[in-house]
Design a protein around this motif. Structure first.
Motif, short mmCIF file in Angstrom:
data_model
loop_
_atom_site.label_atom_id
_atom_site.label_comp_id
_atom_site.label_asym_id
_atom_site.label_seq_id
_atom_site.Cartn_x
_atom_site.Cartn_y
_atom_site.Cartn_z
N LEU A 316 0.80 -1.22 0.00
CA LEU A 316 0.00 0.00 0.00
C LEU A 316 0.83 1.27 0.00
O LEU A 316 0.27 2.37 -0.10
N GLY A 317 2.12 1.12 0.19
CA GLY A 317 2.97 2.30 0.19
C GLY A 317 2.71 3.19 1.40
O GLY A 317 2.49 2.71 2.52
N ALA A 318 2.68 4.52 1.16
CA ALA A 318 2.53 5.48 2.25
C ALA A 318 1.18 5.37 2.93
O ALA A 318 1.02 5.79 4.08
N SER A 319 0.20 4.81 2.25
CA SER A 319 -1.13 4.66 2.86
C SER A 319 -1.05 3.79 4.12
O SER A 319 -1.78 4.02 5.09
N ALA A 320 -0.18 2.79 4.07
CA ALA A 320 -0.03 1.92 5.24
C ALA A 320 0.48 2.71 6.44
O ALA A 320 0.06 2.49 7.58
N LEU A 321 1.39 3.64 6.22
CA LEU A 321 1.94 4.43 7.33
C LEU A 321 0.87 5.30 7.96
O LEU A 321 0.85 5.50 9.18
N VAL A 322 -0.03 5.83 7.11
CA VAL A 322 -1.13 6.64 7.66
C VAL A 322 -2.00 5.79 8.56
O VAL A 322 -2.40 6.20 9.66
N GLY A 323 -2.32 4.58 8.11
CA GLY A 323 -3.15 3.70 8.93
C GLY A 323 -2.47 3.29 10.22
O GLY A 323 -3.09 3.25 11.29
N LEU A 324 -1.17 3.03 10.13
CA LEU A 324 -0.43 2.59 11.32
C LEU A 324 -0.24 3.70 12.34
O LEU A 324 0.15 3.43 13.47
N SER A 325 -0.52 4.92 11.95
CA SER A 325 -0.37 6.03 12.90
C SER A 325 -1.32 5.91 14.09
O SER A 325 -1.11 6.50 15.14
N ILE A 326 -2.40 5.11 13.92
CA ILE A 326 -3.35 4.91 15.03
C ILE A 326 -2.66 4.23 16.21
O ILE A 326 -3.07 4.38 17.36
N CYS A 327 -1.61 3.46 15.93
CA CYS A 327 -0.89 2.76 17.00
C CYS A 327 -0.34 3.73 18.04
O CYS A 327 -0.09 3.34 19.19
N VAL A 328 -0.12 4.98 17.65
CA VAL A 328 0.39 5.98 18.60
C VAL A 328 -0.60 6.16 19.74
O VAL A 328 -0.22 6.38 20.89
N VAL A 329 -1.90 6.07 19.43
CA VAL A 329 -2.92 6.18 20.48
C VAL A 329 -3.01 4.89 21.29
O VAL A 329 -3.26 4.91 22.50
N THR A 408 -8.32 -5.92 19.08
CA THR A 408 -9.07 -6.42 17.92
C THR A 408 -9.45 -5.28 16.99
O THR A 408 -9.35 -5.40 15.76
N LEU A 409 -9.91 -4.17 17.55
CA LEU A 409 -10.33 -3.05 16.72
C LEU A 409 -9.16 -2.31 16.10
O LEU A 409 -9.30 -1.70 15.03
N LEU A 410 -8.00 -2.33 16.76
CA LEU A 410 -6.86 -1.58 16.25
C LEU A 410 -6.48 -1.97 14.82
O LEU A 410 -6.42 -1.10 13.93
N PRO A 411 -6.20 -3.27 14.54
CA PRO A 411 -5.82 -3.60 13.15
C PRO A 411 -6.95 -3.33 12.16
O PRO A 411 -6.71 -3.02 11.00
N MET A 412 -8.20 -3.44 12.64
CA MET A 412 -9.32 -3.15 11.76
C MET A 412 -9.35 -1.67 11.39
O MET A 412 -9.55 -1.30 10.22
N LEU A 413 -9.14 -0.82 12.37
CA LEU A 413 -9.09 0.62 12.11
C LEU A 413 -7.91 0.97 11.22
O LEU A 413 -8.01 1.83 10.33
N VAL A 414 -6.78 0.29 11.48
CA VAL A 414 -5.60 0.52 10.64
C VAL A 414 -5.92 0.14 9.20
O VAL A 414 -5.57 0.88 8.25
N LEU A 415 -6.59 -0.99 8.99
CA LEU A 415 -6.93 -1.45 7.65
C LEU A 415 -7.89 -0.46 6.97
O LEU A 415 -7.69 -0.08 5.80
N VAL A 416 -8.93 -0.05 7.68
CA VAL A 416 -9.91 0.87 7.10
C VAL A 416 -9.26 2.19 6.73
O VAL A 416 -9.47 2.73 5.63
N LEU A 417 -8.45 2.73 7.64
CA LEU A 417 -7.80 4.00 7.36
C LEU A 417 -6.81 3.88 6.20
O LEU A 417 -6.69 4.77 5.35
N SER A 418 -6.10 2.74 6.15
CA SER A 418 -5.13 2.53 5.07
C SER A 418 -5.85 2.42 3.73
O SER A 418 -5.43 3.03 2.73
N PHE A 419 -6.95 1.64 3.68
CA PHE A 419 -7.71 1.51 2.44
C PHE A 419 -8.31 2.86 2.02
O PHE A 419 -8.35 3.21 0.82
#
Length: 1469
Positions: A316-329, A408-419
């Motif tokens: 996904l390129g840079a889109s993945a980094l945007v989604g993974l930013s949720i991990c900061v929370v 459980t919700l974290l990777p889902m939110l990461v996926l949705v935000l990345s997509f």
């Protein structure tokens, strides 16, 4: 984007495979050469031969006769076999073959390898131990090499997890490009075959390396348990005091509970140490050991996350980094949640400690609890503690549910935000390949994130347990011998006790006992007599001066006994006490035969042994016992009377080769006749047995002993008020005045009296003159053989009965009734239907997510071939992630997705209407949230059933044990029972329901997979059938042996717990005798005996894992070959389905077998508990309302005994046709020789022993028709061995809370625990405030200032005499119509005894009937009547005056033999 990185990934996986193969060879070399024990320059780490490490050819004197000697066991073949056998665990197959043919026994176990033995690893640990270094750091440094090996293997295994989806996608691409040129197709087909072989090799390498990783973890656990047992045994033998163990964390927990409004007992913050040590050895050991076994997951999961992040970035390129930013929370949130989780874990452990402590205390005092009718109160108290524990488990579950939701919700939110970023911001089209590959990778990330908290929680639990063990190891120790012997040159010494808020002190002690003579220590109750002996052996702290004792270098002592050299050296002992034997006031005996107790590690010398028995007046007692000196006395000497226990303890000291004997009041527990015999024949005997030995005797029989003493010390309130030779003191004129307070008759009478020899009466039992114990045992066994029709001259060893039988062990499959016991405890059929519904809907909810992605992709017109390729990667990725995840138990079960139905639905899906990206992502997120909510509901529903089962089984087990007959406690070691309440209960609490839930999930998934694949490719049924048969055969072969191994392993823990229970109670005697090395060595031997089956349980588990995973790999390989050979007839979509679900079916079957086998092993805990649910029970506590006596019963204390026969063993009566009648208010003195049946009569009056014939009427009502609790609460007994409980004096006097403070203070005063200086009325009540301020009231030193004053475990902060006075006060509080006193004043001085007798004769007992068993004949001489028992029959029953007039009467002869005839006549006059 995939193509750019394909070659790079292929190179990485190829290199990984080569590294894995090289590592296999290296690992075999490492194991063979045992590099885990690398030698250092000084050679201190050199692994010694097996017999030196384990002491194979030597066993300790404490070893049980049923123990299997290490030299009789075969050495483990693990390190003497090929590296291939090591990798495949084929060496364990020999044991499995034996188990398939017959039931496995302890003798089938292998010896541990030297690298796994306790001593070498203890040595390693000690090299890294430093002052101030935490236990966690020390253990980590000790096993740094093994942990590093785990980390390397975990890294390789993590990389190999991605091999299967990678190669599978490349195969599908070949199939997809089959329509190209012939040359390209041929080249692609060759690549596909190479990929298929590579996939097979990588899968097998993955399985093999993971098994080796887990095996290293198990080895760490085994080695850690061995060295921890060594450390705990050494610490327990050095720890200061017996009363408790304070833990700051526990205190905080109690405070927190108070804030939360939870009930907390005042004394719970300082629980007794023996309960905690049991918890350390069971629950904490299990947590630490299990975490060590799966420590590699802490390496794998973060690496899995890192690789997943890199993978998603390539997609996904840079889109993945945007989604993974949720991990900061997520990071600070997870930190907060884990802090709360740790706090709850600490509370849970503290409450569990308190529960086990209270159960231990209940079991240790079960006789007293039964006699007082307190079973209901104590079970209620433990139930309350259990409810608090279950409440904390609920809190733990809720915290875990929060963590599960977040993870459980974290990777889902990461996926949705990345997509969303990928499609809406960067404008890319979401293809099937990108979508399903991303979903697959995010699924791996999701699984890692879901299970990383579980492993972190698990790690926190293990860390907390290590800290608890470390806290115990850091407890204060008794003062070192060096500081006591070598310190100070003051002319006098001061010693302080180590417990309580106001410790007792001996001050200004300046005493030197003459060598080779008899010294007497006297003084009133509570004056410090026992404390002086305790100070000599190091049980009190020397604050000034020094103690002169014979000492020696412990290391030199260890060299004299080669098998203990390592133990003594590693224990770090410097000086050790030498030549001292100690007899405690409360006789401490081992759970062994009488002979083993007397020998206590010394070599058997028949002549010396026989002389000791004669001198200690034991010969006649041994003739009474059915097995003679081979009689097992049970824990705490339960099968012997108080006098017999005291004489066996004395015989142990006399038989020893020690030259100094410290004897604490051995004469009080025996009748005067026997006391004189012991004095003349044992303590003063001129035989070589006692010649030249120094004897220091604490006694209340001062006038009996003074004529023969060379030295005397008189104590009062911790100060020496008089010392010197008795003759010199008498000439100084201070002698009679000093003795006035402890005896009430003149000294001249007893000093001038000459004791008569009683040897013929005591030792020349009829028919036994000149017969040794060895000869008697042979004659006894020959008689038994003749009775059974056997050859009396053959092998008779099998005829020797035992009191404590080997622990019961079931065989074969876990019975259906055991499964039903647990399943029904969880709930009825509706609960399990609910569980099935939750599981099915959970699978469908996750399927919907995958279906929704497929529909979304289809809306863009995605290729079916790409869809199949992406789906293949998604499926195989989930298989790997699930495989990694299910190793960690947790309260919340985050079930891995089941995409089977989704794939079928996706394959059949057609086009759909176009919607916005927000719509597709929003619906995907909504479905995910709904699935997560459903998961949480399932967790709560499941945990409710788990708690219901835990509560029910614990309550039933507790009541079954408490209500068991006395015989059960005589024949069952305490450790066995505690093992059920601690280790087995922990398994049921934490693991049983989780694994059952996994089995249901696996079964539902397998059924769905079979249905979907069969509908798509019916040919798969043939492969599935063959594989299923293979799985069943392998599983059956494994389960047959593993089941028995687990049973052996479970049973092998009880002896270790029993040893520690024995050690805690007898630590003072063990230290005084200088035999601590025996116990450390025996503890090491018993943990080794436990580790042997434990080692094989997990070796066989690895054997199973490798073979089942190999079958799965072959299934996938076969399916791939089948597809490739029919490549022209199979399209890419069908190939993707078949290969994906073949993989899914394999690992699902694997985990079904694993989880079922683990479930069977866990059901062993339920099975062991059900064994105790069916033990023989006492009569009911309450009878029907019609038969229940009125509250006023008994209105009188009239007792009538009619033809009473009491038998301990069928056909061997102890009381013979006893008949007598006692009027209300009569005071009856019960006397007789030792073994005459006096204590048996007292127990029969409370139905502690049921009558074989005849009956007892109390106030006209047959007591056999009354409920036990109704009877025992209305009759009071003051037992010979007073039992006090951890808590306040208020709780000990009245656990039921039925009495007022004024009544309890009055009872304490009348029991002379609060003494009056000035005359007060007998009926005056002393309030708490008055008691603290009243100038006319003097409390005994070291006793109570408040009703809330603390009583430590077993009353260890009181002297034995003070404990007996508390028991008397308990009787005064109860105010029963019938009171039984069994030697209740034996351990108090004569002055206190006289005061107590005046209380008994006063108005307090005027309205009560009293049976008083007494050895001091003067105490009962003015009673209404005297009952003389002889050999279980009424020999005489009349007034004292009438009995003394009989010239040939037994009572008169007893008075004359004791030298008290004149005193008794004067008292009567």
């Amino acid at each position: 984007m995939w193509g750019r990185h394909a070659t790079f990934r292929a190179n990485i996986l190829t290199a990984t495979t080569l590294v894995s193969l090289a590592h296999m060879v290296a690992h075999g070399f490492v194991q063979r050469r045992a590099l885990f024990m690398r030698a250092e320059a000084d050679g201190s780490a050199q692994a010694v031969p097996n017999d030196e490490v384990n002491g194979d050819e030597e066993v300790t004197p404490l070893a049980r006769h049923t123990d299997q000697r290490p030299s009789q066991l075969a050495d483990t073949p693990e390190h003497n076999t090929s590296w291939l056998s090591k990798l495949a665990f084929s060496w364990a197959g020999t044991l499995l073959t034996i188990g398939a043919r017959r039931q496995l026994e302890v003798s089938d176990m292998y010896n541990l390898a030297e690298v796994d033995a306790a001593v070498p690893n203890w040595r390693r640990y000690l090299r890294h131990r430093r002052a101030g270094r935490s236990l966690f750091i020390t253990v980590a440094r000790t096993f740094a090499f093994e942990i590093s090996m785990q980390a390397v293997l975990a890294a390789i295994t993590t990389l190999l997890n991605y091999a299967a989806p990678f190669f599978l996608q490349r195969i599908i691409r070949v199939i997809e490009g089959n329509g190209s040129s012939e040359d390209a197709a041929a080249g692609g087909l060759r690549n596909a075959y190479v990929c298929a072989i590579a996939m097979l090799v990588c899968t097998i390498c993955d399985s093999t390396l993971e098994s080796q990783t887990l095996w290293i973890g198990r080895k760490i656990g085994i080695r850690l348990k061995g060295l921890m047992v060594a450390e705990l045994s050494v610490k327990t033998l050095r720890r200061r005091g017996k009363g408790g163990w304070d833990d700051d964390d526990d205190d905080d927990d109690v405070e927190d509970d108070a804030k939360d409004g939870e009930k907390s007992d005042g004394h719970s913050a300082q629980a007794a140490a023996d309960g905690k040590i049991m918890n350390l050895l069971t629950a904490d050991f299990q947590r630490v050991s299990e975490f060590a076994s799966y420590l590699h997951q802490m390496h794998m999961l973060p690496l899995q996350l890192a690789i997943g992040v890199w993978y998603i970035y390539t997609l996904l390129g840079a889109s993945a980094l945007v989604g993974l930013s949720i991990c900061v929370v997520y990071l600070p949130l997870s930190k907060l949640l884990f802090e709360r989780l740790t706090k709850i874990e600490n509370k849970l452990n503290a409450i569990s400690d308190e529960r086990v402590t209270e159960i231990t205390e209940l079991l240790q005092g079960i006789k007293a609890i039964k006699l007082f009718g307190w079973e209901s109160r104590f079970t209620e108290k433990i139930d309350e503690r259990r409810e608090r524990q279950l409440g904390q488990q609920w809190r733990l579950m809720y915290e875990w549910a929060k963590i599960s939701i977040a993870s459980t919700l974290l990777p889902m939110l990461v996926l949705v935000l990345s997509f969303a970023t990928y499609t809406m911001v960067f404008g890319h089209t979401l293809t099937a390949e990108v979508a399903f590959t991303s979903v697959s990778v995010f699924q791996i990330l999701r699984t890692a994130l879901e299970y990383l908290p579980g492993h972190v929680t698990w790690g926190i639990s293990a860390y907390v347990s290590l800290n608890r063990i470390g806290s115990y190891l850091n407890q204060p120790e008794v003062q070192s011998l060096e500081s006591r012997v070598l310190s100070g040159n003051e002319s006098s010494a001061t010693l302080n006790s180590d417990g309580g808020k106001a410790p007792f002190a001996l001050q200004g002690i300046d005493v030197q006992f003459p060598e080779g003579g008899l010294s007497v220590i006297a003084g009133p109750t509570g004056s410090g007599k026992s404390s002086l002996l305790a100070g000599l052996i190091g049980e009190m702290t020397l604050t000034r001066g020094r103690v002169l004792l014979p000492t020696g270098d412990a290391r030199q002592l260890g060299e004299q006994e080669a098998q203990y050299g390592d133990v003594v050296g590693l224990a770090g002992k410097g000086l050790a006490i030498r030549n001292i034997a100690y007899v405690a006031q409360e006789a401490w005996l081992r759970n062994a035969t009488i002979r083993e107790n007397i020998l206590f590690g010394e070599r058997y010398d028949q002549q010396r042994y026989e002389e000791v028995l004669r001198a200690c007046a034991l010969k006649a007692d041994l003739r009474i016992l059915r097995a003679g000196d081979q009689t097992e006395i049970g824990e705490r000497g339960v099968t012997l009377s108080g006098g017999q226990k005291q004489r066996v303890a004395l015989a142990r000291a006399v038989y020893s080769s020690r030259r100094i004997l410290l004897i604490d009041d051995c004469l009080s527990a025996v009748d005067t006749h026997t006391a004189k015999h012991i004095l003349m024949e044992c303590l003063l005997g001129q035989t070589p047995l006692m010649q030249g030995r120094t004897r220091v005797l604490v006694t209340h029989h001062v006038k009996m002993c003074l004529p023969f003493a060379q030295f005397m010390v008189m104590l009062r309130e911790g100060v020496v008020v008089m010392k010197g030779a008795p003759q010199e003191l008498q000439q100084l004129g201070v002698f009679s005045e000093a003795l006035a307070d402890i005896e009430c008759v003149s000294v001249e009478e007893d000093v001038d009296s000459k004791p008569e020899s009683s040897e013929s009466d005591l030792n020349n039992a009829k028919g036994t003159q000149g017969v040794t114990e060895d000869e008697h045992n042979i004659q006894r066994l020959q008689k038994i053989a003749e009775q059974r029709g056997l050859d009396p001259h053959g092998d008779l060893s099998a005829l020797e009965g035992t009191l404590v039988e080997d622990e019961e062990r079931e065989s074969g499959y876990v019975k259906f009734s055991v499964w039903l016991e647990y399943l029904s405890a969880c709930g009825d059929y509706s609960f399990w239907i609910g569980m099935l519904v939750f599981t099915v809907v959970e699978q469908l909810a996750v399927v919907m997510q995958y279906y929704w992605v497929r529909v979304w992709v289809s809306s863009f017109g995605g290729s079916d071939d790409n869809l199949a390729a992406g789906m293949s990667l998604s499926m195989t990725g989930m298989g790997s992630s699930f495989h990694a995840a299910t190793t960690a138990p947790s309260f919340g079960i985050a079930t891995a997705p089941q995409p089977a139905a989704a794939a079928a639905a996706a394959a059949a899906a057609g086009g759909t209407a176009q919607h916005s990206t927000a719509y597709w992502l929003g619906m995907y997120l909504l479905i995910g949230i709904a699935a997560t909510a459903w998961d949480v509901c399932k967790i709560v529903f499941m945990f409710r059933g788990s708690v219901r089962a835990s509560r029910s089984l614990h309550a039933r087990l507790l009541r079954s044990v408490v209500r068991a007959t006395p015989r059960f406690f005589d024949s069952t070691p305490l450790g066995r029972i505690i093992n059920r309440f601690s280790r087995d209960m922990q398994t049921i609490d934490e693991m049983a329901m989780d694994l059952i839930s996994w089995c249901i999930s696996d079964l539902v998934a397998i059924v769905s997979v079979v249905v979907v694949i069969t509908a798509t490719a019916p040919e798969f049924m043939v492969v599935a059938g063959v594989v299923t048969v293979a799985y069943v055969l392998v599983a059956h072969y494994y389960l047959t042996s593993s089941r028995e191994l687990k049973r052996i392993e479970s049973n092998s823990m009880s002896p270790l717990l029993s040893l520690f229970g024995e050690l805690i109670l007898g630590v003072s005697t063990i230290r005084a005798f200088g035999t601590t090395h025996y116990y450390v060595k025996e503890a090491l031997d018993r943990i080794t005996a436990h580790n042997r089956p434990f080692n094989m349980v997990w070796a066989c588990n690895r054997w199973l894992s490798i073979r089942i995973e190999a079958i799965g790999a072959v299934v996938s390989f076969s399916c791939t070959l089948l597809i490739l050979t029919n490549i022209h007839r199979v399209d890419a979509a069908l190939a993707g389905f078949v290969m994906s679900y073949a993989l899914t079916f394999s690992w699902r079957m694997l985990w079904l077998v694993r989880n079922y086998s683990t479930n069977e092993l866990n059901m062993n805990a339920v099975e062991r508990m059900t064994q105790y649910l069916g033990v023989e029970q006492e009569a009911p506590l309450h009878v029907s309302a019609a038969a229940t006596p009125p509250p006023s019963w008994p209105a009188t204390g009239a007792v009538r005994i009619e033809n009473l026969v009491i038998e301990y063993s069928p056909g061997v009566p102890v009381l013979h046709e006893l008949s007598l009648e006692v009027a209300h208010g009569e005071k009856i003195g019960v006397v007789g020789r030792t073994g005459a049946g006096k204590s048996t009569l007292s127990l029969a009056l409370l139905r502690f022993i049921e009558a074989a014939h005849g009956r007892v009427l109390l106030d006209g009502r047959d007591i056999s028709k009354v409920g036990l609790e109704d009877l025992r609460r209305r009759v009071t007994i003051i037992p010979q061995d007073p039992v006090l409980f951890n808590g306040s004096i208020r709780f000990n006097l009245d656990p039921l809370g039925e009495s007022s403070d004024e009544l309890m203070w009055d009872a304490l005063r009348r029991a002379h625990l609060v003494r009056e200086r000035e005359s007060q009325t007998a009926s005056a009540a002393v309030s708490i405030a008055d008691a603290a301020l009243e100038p006319g009231v003097e409390r005994m030193a070291g006793v109570f200032t408040s009703l809330d004053a603390e009583i430590r475990e077993g009353g260890q902060n009181l002297s034995l005499g003070q404990r007996q006075l508390v028991a008397l006060a308990r009787a005064l509080v109860r105010r029963s119509r019938l009171i039984v006193m069994d030697e209740a004043t034996a351990s108090v001085d004569f002055d206190t005894d006289d005061r107590i007798q005046r209380t008994i004769r006063g108005p307090e007992f005027a309205n009560s009937t009293l049976f008083c068993i007494a050895h001091r004949l003067r105490t009962v001489i003015d009673y209404d009547r005297i009952l003389v028992l002889d050999k279980g029959k009424v020999a005489e029953f009349d007034t004292p005056h009438a009995l003394l007039q009989r010239s040939d009467g037994i009572f008169r002869s007893m008075c004359e033999g004791s030298g008290e005839y004149t005193i008794c006549m004067d008292l009567l006059m």
